[in-house]
Design a protein around this motif. Structure first.
Motif, PDB file in Angstrom:
ATOM      1  N   GLU A  20     -76.854 -32.931 -13.467  1.00 27.99           N
ATOM      2  CA  GLU A  20     -76.263 -32.097 -12.660  1.00 27.99           C
ATOM      3  C   GLU A  20     -75.046 -32.757 -11.935  1.00 27.99           C
ATOM      4  O   GLU A  20     -74.053 -32.120 -11.397  1.00 27.99           O
ATOM      5  CB  GLU A  20     -77.111 -31.769 -11.357  1.00 27.99           C
ATOM      6  CG  GLU A  20     -77.059 -30.726 -10.538  1.00 27.99           C
ATOM      7  CD  GLU A  20     -78.061 -30.391  -9.495  1.00 27.99           C
ATOM      8  OE1 GLU A  20     -77.846 -30.278  -8.495  1.00 27.99           O
ATOM      9  OE2 GLU A  20     -79.415 -30.549 -10.126  1.00 27.99           O
ATOM     10  N   SER A  21     -74.955 -33.929 -11.594  1.00 30.45           N
ATOM     11  CA  SER A  21     -74.009 -34.783 -10.906  1.00 30.45           C
ATOM     12  C   SER A  21     -72.941 -34.640 -11.853  1.00 30.45           C
ATOM     13  O   SER A  21     -71.438 -34.586 -11.397  1.00 30.45           O
ATOM     14  CB  SER A  21     -74.357 -36.221 -10.540  1.00 30.45           C
ATOM     15  OG  SER A  21     -74.717 -36.868 -11.786  1.00 30.45           O
ATOM     16  N   GLU A  22     -72.879 -35.192 -13.296  1.00 32.93           N
ATOM     17  CA  GLU A  22     -71.813 -34.809 -14.079  1.00 32.93           C
ATOM     18  C   GLU A  22     -71.068 -33.506 -14.157  1.00 32.93           C
ATOM     19  O   GLU A  22     -70.056 -33.209 -14.180  1.00 32.93           O
ATOM     20  CB  GLU A  22     -72.063 -35.397 -15.446  1.00 32.93           C
ATOM     21  CG  GLU A  22     -72.879 -36.601 -15.802  1.00 32.93           C
ATOM     22  CD  GLU A  22     -73.171 -36.698 -17.095  1.00 32.93           C
ATOM     23  OE1 GLU A  22     -72.870 -37.896 -17.532  1.00 32.93           O
ATOM     24  OE2 GLU A  22     -73.801 -36.038 -17.806  1.00 32.93           O
ATOM     25  N   GLU A  23     -71.920 -32.375 -14.344  1.00 30.90           N
ATOM     26  CA  GLU A  23     -71.664 -30.878 -14.279  1.00 30.90           C
ATOM     27  C   GLU A  23     -70.880 -30.519 -13.005  1.00 30.90           C
ATOM     28  O   GLU A  23     -69.849 -29.919 -13.337  1.00 30.90           O
ATOM     29  CB  GLU A  23     -72.877 -30.111 -14.260  1.00 30.90           C
ATOM     30  CG  GLU A  23     -72.747 -28.781 -14.269  1.00 30.90           C
ATOM     31  CD  GLU A  23     -73.781 -27.810 -14.537  1.00 30.90           C
ATOM     32  OE1 GLU A  23     -73.789 -26.783 -13.846  1.00 30.90           O
ATOM     33  OE2 GLU A  23     -74.712 -28.003 -15.628  1.00 30.90           O
ATOM     34  N   MET A  79     -67.312 -32.194 -13.386  1.00 35.78           N
ATOM     35  CA  MET A  79     -66.395 -31.659 -14.547  1.00 35.78           C
ATOM     36  C   MET A  79     -66.101 -30.191 -14.420  1.00 35.78           C
ATOM     37  O   MET A  79     -65.069 -29.925 -14.426  1.00 35.78           O
ATOM     38  CB  MET A  79     -67.271 -31.630 -15.965  1.00 35.78           C
ATOM     39  CG  MET A  79     -66.622 -31.151 -16.946  1.00 35.78           C
ATOM     40  SD  MET A  79     -67.333 -31.175 -18.519  1.00 35.78           S
ATOM     41  CE  MET A  79     -66.457 -30.403 -19.797  1.00 35.78           C
ATOM     42  N   PHE A  80     -66.993 -29.439 -13.754  1.00 32.87           N
ATOM     43  CA  PHE A  80     -66.799 -28.036 -13.487  1.00 32.87           C
ATOM     44  C   PHE A  80     -65.903 -28.064 -12.116  1.00 32.87           C
ATOM     45  O   PHE A  80     -65.045 -27.052 -12.001  1.00 32.87           O
ATOM     46  CB  PHE A  80     -68.127 -27.229 -13.203  1.00 32.87           C
ATOM     47  CG  PHE A  80     -68.670 -27.122 -14.517  1.00 32.87           C
ATOM     48  CD1 PHE A  80     -68.784 -27.767 -15.609  1.00 32.87           C
ATOM     49  CD2 PHE A  80     -69.472 -25.831 -14.577  1.00 32.87           C
ATOM     50  CE1 PHE A  80     -69.409 -27.625 -16.688  1.00 32.87           C
ATOM     51  CE2 PHE A  80     -70.289 -25.385 -15.816  1.00 32.87           C
ATOM     52  CZ  PHE A  80     -70.123 -26.345 -16.866  1.00 32.87           C
ATOM     53  N   THR A  81     -65.824 -28.958 -11.247  1.00 34.93           N
ATOM     54  CA  THR A  81     -64.968 -28.797 -10.049  1.00 34.93           C
ATOM     55  C   THR A  81     -63.565 -29.061 -10.679  1.00 34.93           C
ATOM     56  O   THR A  81     -62.651 -28.382 -10.403  1.00 34.93           O
ATOM     57  CB  THR A  81     -65.376 -29.696  -9.112  1.00 34.93           C
ATOM     58  OG1 THR A  81     -66.611 -29.711  -8.468  1.00 34.93           O
ATOM     59  CG2 THR A  81     -64.395 -29.818  -7.895  1.00 34.93           C
ATOM     60  N   LEU A  82     -63.380 -30.041 -11.380  1.00 28.98           N
ATOM     61  CA  LEU A  82     -61.974 -30.691 -12.059  1.00 28.98           C
ATOM     62  C   LEU A  82     -61.727 -29.315 -12.778  1.00 28.98           C
ATOM     63  O   LEU A  82     -60.433 -29.021 -12.811  1.00 28.98           O
ATOM     64  CB  LEU A  82     -62.491 -31.720 -12.950  1.00 28.98           C
ATOM     65  CG  LEU A  82     -60.964 -32.415 -13.318  1.00 28.98           C
ATOM     66  CD1 LEU A  82     -60.113 -32.632 -12.325  1.00 28.98           C
ATOM     67  CD2 LEU A  82     -61.439 -33.819 -14.119  1.00 28.98           C
ATOM     68  N   GLN A  83     -62.343 -28.626 -13.730  1.00 33.65           N
ATOM     69  CA  GLN A  83     -61.808 -27.487 -14.501  1.00 33.65           C
ATOM     70  C   GLN A  83     -61.425 -26.599 -13.569  1.00 33.65           C
ATOM     71  O   GLN A  83     -60.121 -26.081 -13.786  1.00 33.65           O
ATOM     72  CB  GLN A  83     -63.187 -26.949 -15.117  1.00 33.65           C
ATOM     73  CG  GLN A  83     -63.709 -27.503 -16.490  1.00 33.65           C
ATOM     74  CD  GLN A  83     -65.020 -26.987 -16.966  1.00 33.65           C
ATOM     75  OE1 GLN A  83     -65.325 -27.226 -17.927  1.00 33.65           O
ATOM     76  NE2 GLN A  83     -65.487 -26.021 -16.256  1.00 33.65           N
TER      77      GLN A  83
END
Length: 157
Positions: A136-139, A142-146
């Motif tokens: 969840e933390s990685e997601e 990554m999704f915020t950066l995208q």
């Protein structure tokens, strides 16, 4: 501005020159944001659902088509030694995108086809840089950066 060496191939012959240029510009923009070295290499291949299904089955043991697959060249497998060559370009890896899935998802999500292609290209690119979404933390990272990259570039939903 960071300039990637991008090899783009459209195996489907469905994309326009304008769409291919847009993906190239977006990836260069993402590379700039991520401070990637000039002349780093990445390949992007646009394929059919049938082709990505084959790749997904062969390399990921998943018997279904998917939207994007990335093969990071810098990812070390178990027991592999890191290879570095001074003066050689950094080879990030390969991004493979299903054009049919991108079309389908653009309709499902209610945004443009180019927005979906851009999302998949950035998603694949971030995987090449080591980002993941297994936890969840990685997601979230990554999704915020995208989203930041796509919004700043101008490919909003």
């Amino acid at each position: 501005m960071t300039k990637l060496m991008i090899d783009i191939v459209d195996e489907t012959n469905e994309l326009t020159e304008e769409q291919l240029n847009e993906i190239e510009n977006l990836l260069n923009f993402a590379a700039e944001k991520q401070k990637i070295e000039d002349e780093s290499e990445v390949s992007v291949t646009f394929v059919s659902n049938e082709r990505i299904h084959e790749i997904n089955k062969e390399y990921r043991e998943k018997d279904s088509p998917t939207d994007v697959i990335s093969f990071a060249m810098e990812e070390l497998g178990e027991g592999e030694a890191e290879i570095s060559a001074n003066g050689m370009p950094r080879v990030l890896g390969d991004i493979i995108i299903s054009v049919a899935k991108a079309n389908e998802q653009a309709v499902d999500y209610g945004h443009s086809f180019i927005r979906e292609l851009g999302f998949l290209a950035v998603h694949g690119f971030l995987h090449l840089l080591g980002y993941d979404h297994m936890h969840e933390s990685e997601e979230e990272e990554m999704f915020t950066l995208q989203k930041e990259i796509l919004d700043e570039y101008g490919l909003t939903r």
